[in-house]
Design a protein around this motif. Structure first.
Motif, PDB file in Angstrom:
ATOM      1  N   GLY A   4       2.944  34.641 -51.045  1.00 49.29           N
ATOM      2  CA  GLY A   4       1.816  33.755 -51.239  1.00 49.29           C
ATOM      3  C   GLY A   4       0.624  34.068 -50.356  1.00 49.29           C
ATOM      4  N   ILE A   5       0.807  34.909 -49.341  1.00 43.36           N
ATOM      5  CA  ILE A   5      -0.294  35.301 -48.461  1.00 43.36           C
ATOM      6  C   ILE A   5      -0.227  36.804 -48.203  1.00 43.36           C
ATOM      7  CG2 ILE A   5      -0.823  33.115 -47.332  1.00 43.36           C
ATOM      8  CD1 ILE A   5       1.179  33.854 -45.157  1.00 43.36           C
ATOM      9  N   PRO A   6      -0.291  37.623 -49.244  1.00 40.31           N
ATOM     10  CA  PRO A   6      -0.219  39.077 -49.059  1.00 40.31           C
ATOM     11  C   PRO A   6      -1.425  39.589 -48.281  1.00 40.31           C
ATOM     12  CG  PRO A   6      -0.849  38.518 -51.302  1.00 40.31           C
ATOM     13  CD  PRO A   6      -0.468  37.243 -50.649  1.00 40.31           C
ATOM     14  N   ASP A   7      -1.229  40.712 -47.613  1.00 42.42           N
ATOM     15  CA  ASP A   7      -2.266  41.366 -46.807  1.00 42.42           C
ATOM     16  C   ASP A   7      -2.750  40.473 -45.668  1.00 42.42           C
ATOM     17  OD1 ASP A   7      -1.859  43.393 -48.561  1.00 42.42           O
ATOM     18  OD2 ASP A   7      -3.714  43.126 -49.665  1.00 42.42           O
ATOM     19  N   CYS A   8      -1.913  39.562 -45.237  1.00 47.00           N
ATOM     20  CA  CYS A   8      -2.162  38.704 -44.081  1.00 47.00           C
ATOM     21  C   CYS A   8      -0.853  38.533 -43.331  1.00 47.00           C
ATOM     22  CB  CYS A   8      -2.674  37.317 -44.496  1.00 47.00           C
ATOM     23  SG  CYS A   8      -4.206  37.304 -45.461  1.00 47.00           S
ATOM     24  N   ILE A   9      -0.956  38.159 -42.077  1.00 47.61           N
ATOM     25  CA  ILE A   9       0.229  37.821 -41.305  1.00 47.61           C
ATOM     26  C   ILE A   9       0.026  36.444 -40.691  1.00 47.61           C
ATOM     27  CG2 ILE A   9       0.867  40.208 -40.812  1.00 47.61           C
ATOM     28  CD1 ILE A   9      -0.334  39.792 -37.992  1.00 47.61           C
ATOM     29  N   THR A  55      -4.623  34.895 -57.572  1.00 46.34           N
ATOM     30  CA  THR A  55      -4.803  36.243 -57.017  1.00 46.34           C
ATOM     31  C   THR A  55      -3.741  36.536 -55.968  1.00 46.34           C
ATOM     32  OG1 THR A  55      -7.181  36.240 -57.457  1.00 46.34           O
ATOM     33  CG2 THR A  55      -6.393  37.746 -55.751  1.00 46.34           C
ATOM     34  N   ALA A  56      -3.436  35.543 -55.134  1.00 41.92           N
ATOM     35  CA  ALA A  56      -2.410  35.732 -54.104  1.00 41.92           C
ATOM     36  C   ALA A  56      -1.041  36.002 -54.713  1.00 41.92           C
ATOM     37  CB  ALA A  56      -2.351  34.508 -53.193  1.00 41.92           C
ATOM     38  N   GLY A  57      -0.838  35.559 -55.956  1.00 40.07           N
ATOM     39  CA  GLY A  57       0.421  35.835 -56.643  1.00 40.07           C
ATOM     40  C   GLY A  57       1.458  34.754 -56.515  1.00 40.07           C
ATOM     41  N   ALA A  58       1.019  33.510 -56.318  1.00 41.10           N
ATOM     42  CA  ALA A  58       1.965  32.402 -56.252  1.00 41.10           C
ATOM     43  C   ALA A  58       2.797  32.340 -57.524  1.00 41.10           C
ATOM     44  CB  ALA A  58       1.217  31.082 -56.055  1.00 41.10           C
ATOM     45  N   HIS A  59       4.080  32.071 -57.369  1.00 37.30           N
ATOM     46  CA  HIS A  59       5.063  31.950 -58.441  1.00 37.30           C
ATOM     47  C   HIS A  59       5.439  33.294 -59.068  1.00 37.30           C
ATOM     48  CE1 HIS A  59       5.260  27.493 -58.677  1.00 37.30           C
ATOM     49  NE2 HIS A  59       4.086  27.612 -58.097  1.00 37.30           N
ATOM     50  N   SER A  60       5.002  34.394 -58.458  1.00 39.85           N
ATOM     51  CA  SER A  60       5.591  35.686 -58.813  1.00 39.85           C
ATOM     52  C   SER A  60       6.916  35.803 -58.071  1.00 39.85           C
ATOM     53  CB  SER A  60       4.659  36.833 -58.424  1.00 39.85           C
ATOM     54  OG  SER A  60       4.605  36.970 -57.012  1.00 39.85           O
ATOM     55  N   SER A  61       7.668  36.846 -58.359  1.00 39.78           N
ATOM     56  CA  SER A  61       8.957  37.007 -57.688  1.00 39.78           C
ATOM     57  C   SER A  61       8.825  37.698 -56.335  1.00 39.78           C
ATOM     58  CB  SER A  61       9.926  37.793 -58.586  1.00 39.78           C
ATOM     59  OG  SER A  61       9.418  39.089 -58.839  1.00 39.78           O
ATOM     60  N   TYR A 251       3.906  32.536 -68.541  1.00 37.22           N
ATOM     61  CA  TYR A 251       3.901  31.519 -67.493  1.00 37.22           C
ATOM     62  C   TYR A 251       5.311  31.095 -67.089  1.00 37.22           C
ATOM     63  CZ  TYR A 251      -1.133  30.597 -68.141  1.00 37.22           C
ATOM     64  OH  TYR A 251      -2.507  30.708 -68.203  1.00 37.22           O
ATOM     65  N   CYS A 252       6.207  31.029 -68.051  1.00 37.04           N
ATOM     66  CA  CYS A 252       7.494  30.375 -67.835  1.00 37.04           C
ATOM     67  C   CYS A 252       8.660  31.344 -67.839  1.00 37.04           C
ATOM     68  CB  CYS A 252       7.731  29.309 -68.922  1.00 37.04           C
ATOM     69  SG  CYS A 252       6.557  27.944 -68.831  1.00 37.04           S
ATOM     70  N   ASP A 253       9.525  31.201 -66.867  1.00 34.24           N
ATOM     71  CA  ASP A 253      10.813  31.876 -66.841  1.00 34.24           C
ATOM     72  C   ASP A 253      11.754  30.984 -66.036  1.00 34.24           C
ATOM     73  OD1 ASP A 253      10.118  32.330 -64.157  1.00 34.24           O
ATOM     74  OD2 ASP A 253       9.445  34.375 -64.556  1.00 34.24           O
ATOM     75  N   MET A 254      12.913  31.490 -65.710  1.00 36.49           N
ATOM     76  CA  MET A 254      13.887  30.667 -64.998  1.00 36.49           C
ATOM     77  C   MET A 254      13.444  30.359 -63.566  1.00 36.49           C
ATOM     78  SD  MET A 254      15.946  29.990 -67.324  1.00 36.49           S
ATOM     79  CE  MET A 254      17.127  29.089 -66.323  1.00 36.49           C
ATOM     80  N   GLN A 255      12.485  31.121 -63.060  1.00 39.32           N
ATOM     81  CA  GLN A 255      12.017  30.905 -61.694  1.00 39.32           C
ATOM     82  C   GLN A 255      10.912  29.865 -61.634  1.00 39.32           C
ATOM     83  OE1 GLN A 255      11.139  34.221 -58.785  1.00 39.32           O
ATOM     84  NE2 GLN A 255       9.026  33.574 -59.160  1.00 39.32           N
ATOM     85  N   SER A 256      10.004  29.866 -62.606  1.00 42.02           N
ATOM     86  CA  SER A 256       8.821  29.026 -62.493  1.00 42.02           C
ATOM     87  C   SER A 256       8.259  28.675 -63.860  1.00 42.02           C
ATOM     88  CB  SER A 256       7.745  29.752 -61.668  1.00 42.02           C
ATOM     89  OG  SER A 256       6.532  29.037 -61.661  1.00 42.02           O
ATOM     90  N   CYS A 257       7.642  27.493 -63.940  1.00 43.59           N
ATOM     91  CA  CYS A 257       6.920  27.088 -65.150  1.00 43.59           C
ATOM     92  C   CYS A 257       6.010  25.923 -64.769  1.00 43.59           C
ATOM     93  CB  CYS A 257       7.896  26.695 -66.256  1.00 43.59           C
ATOM     94  SG  CYS A 257       7.114  26.409 -67.869  1.00 43.59           S
TER      95      CYS A 257
END
Length: 280
Positions: A4-9, A55-61, A251-257
């Motif tokens: 959720g916060i890529p390219d940051c620490i 853009t951050a990619g929230a709800h990706s795996s 949008y929807c799979d077993m992980q998120s919807c």
């Protein structure tokens, strides 16, 4: 980076009991304490992706399935370096509940030089009281005076700022704006679907033209089938039982919807559309 916060620490502070995130007082929001960075050696073509949680990619795996990460794979790593500047929950509006202008990703944006900048903000700006969200959306961004509304003015300010962030004053970056993907159910996260699904597809290209951009807007809304959504579908939203619809399967799979954020499949199609629009 972190999920959720890529390219940051997230800086960690050690106390007597454990090593972990220190939260108190004005520092209670860890997203405001991020340390972000630009990717790649100076010799590479630097691409910055400005945006929110989409853009951050929230709800990706995972971090490798965000649209900027997939764009990096499509471009290859020899000549290009793609930095994810997505700030979860951020708004284009300077007076929104979490302005991008005040986030650590903005500091990284303005502290570096870029060859290409891609802007996709607006989804969190569409929150309003009528949708049980914060009072972000100004509701005067339609009709003949649309370009004088605060969202449009702040968007143009972002474009003007981006023009100053090239390798030199004579080398401004190429700037692209993106029309955000559709909201699959009205009221998700306090967002107004009418703003996202009916206003943005018209307003964002108008802003780009008004700002004098020579690049065509990247139409993620149409890529995700936004124009095909009927009012009953928007009221019902997506679920894992409606994945036969092209829109819902992105949008929807077993992980998120959650009706707002794409899944890994959706992020791949987003990156593919961006890649094709850049023509690289």
């Amino acid at each position: 980076g972190n999920p959720g916060i890529p390219d940051c620490i997230l800086p960690e502070i050690e106390d007597s009991n454990r090593r972990g995130l220190f939260l108190d007082g004005d520092h209670a929001d860890p997203f405001m304490r991020l340390e972000c960075y630009q990717r790649g050696e100076d010799s590479k073509i630097k691409i910055g992706c400005i945006g929110d949680s989409i853009t951050a990619g929230a709800h990706s795996s995972g971090a490798s399935h965000t649209y900027p990460s997939i764009l990096q794979k499509l471009l290859g790593e020899e000549d290009y370096a793609v930095t994810n500047l997505g700030a979860c929950g951020s708004t284009m509006l300077k007076h929104g509940d979490s302005p991008y202008w005040e986030r650590p990703q903005f500091e990284t944006l303005t502290a570096n030089a870029w060859d290409i900048l891609i802007i996709m903000l607006g989804t969190n700006d569409a929150k309003d009281k009528g949708s049980n969200g914060p009072a972000n959306w100004p509701h005067n961004c339609m009709g003949p005076d649309a370009l004088s509304c605060s969202f449009a003015e702040d968007y143009v300010d972002m474009i003007e700022l981006a023009r100053t962030l090239g390798r030199s004053p004579d080398e401004p970056p190429e700037i692209y704006v993106m029309i955000p993907p559709p909201l699959m159910k009205d009221g998700a996260y306090g967002m107004n679907a009418t703003v996202i699904d009916e206003v943005f597809p018209i307003l964002v290209p108008s802003i780009a033209k008004w700002a004098g951009l020579f690049t065509d807007p990247i139409d993620i809304f149409s890529e995700f089938g936004g124009h095909q959504l009927s009012p009953p579908e928007k009221e019902q939203g997506c679920s894992n039982t409606t994945v036969n619809k092209d829109q819902c399967s992105w949008y929807c799979d077993m992980q998120s919807c959650d009706q707002c954020h794409p899944n890994d499949v959706g992020y791949f199609h987003m990156a593919k559309a961006v890649h094709e629009s850049l023509g690289l």
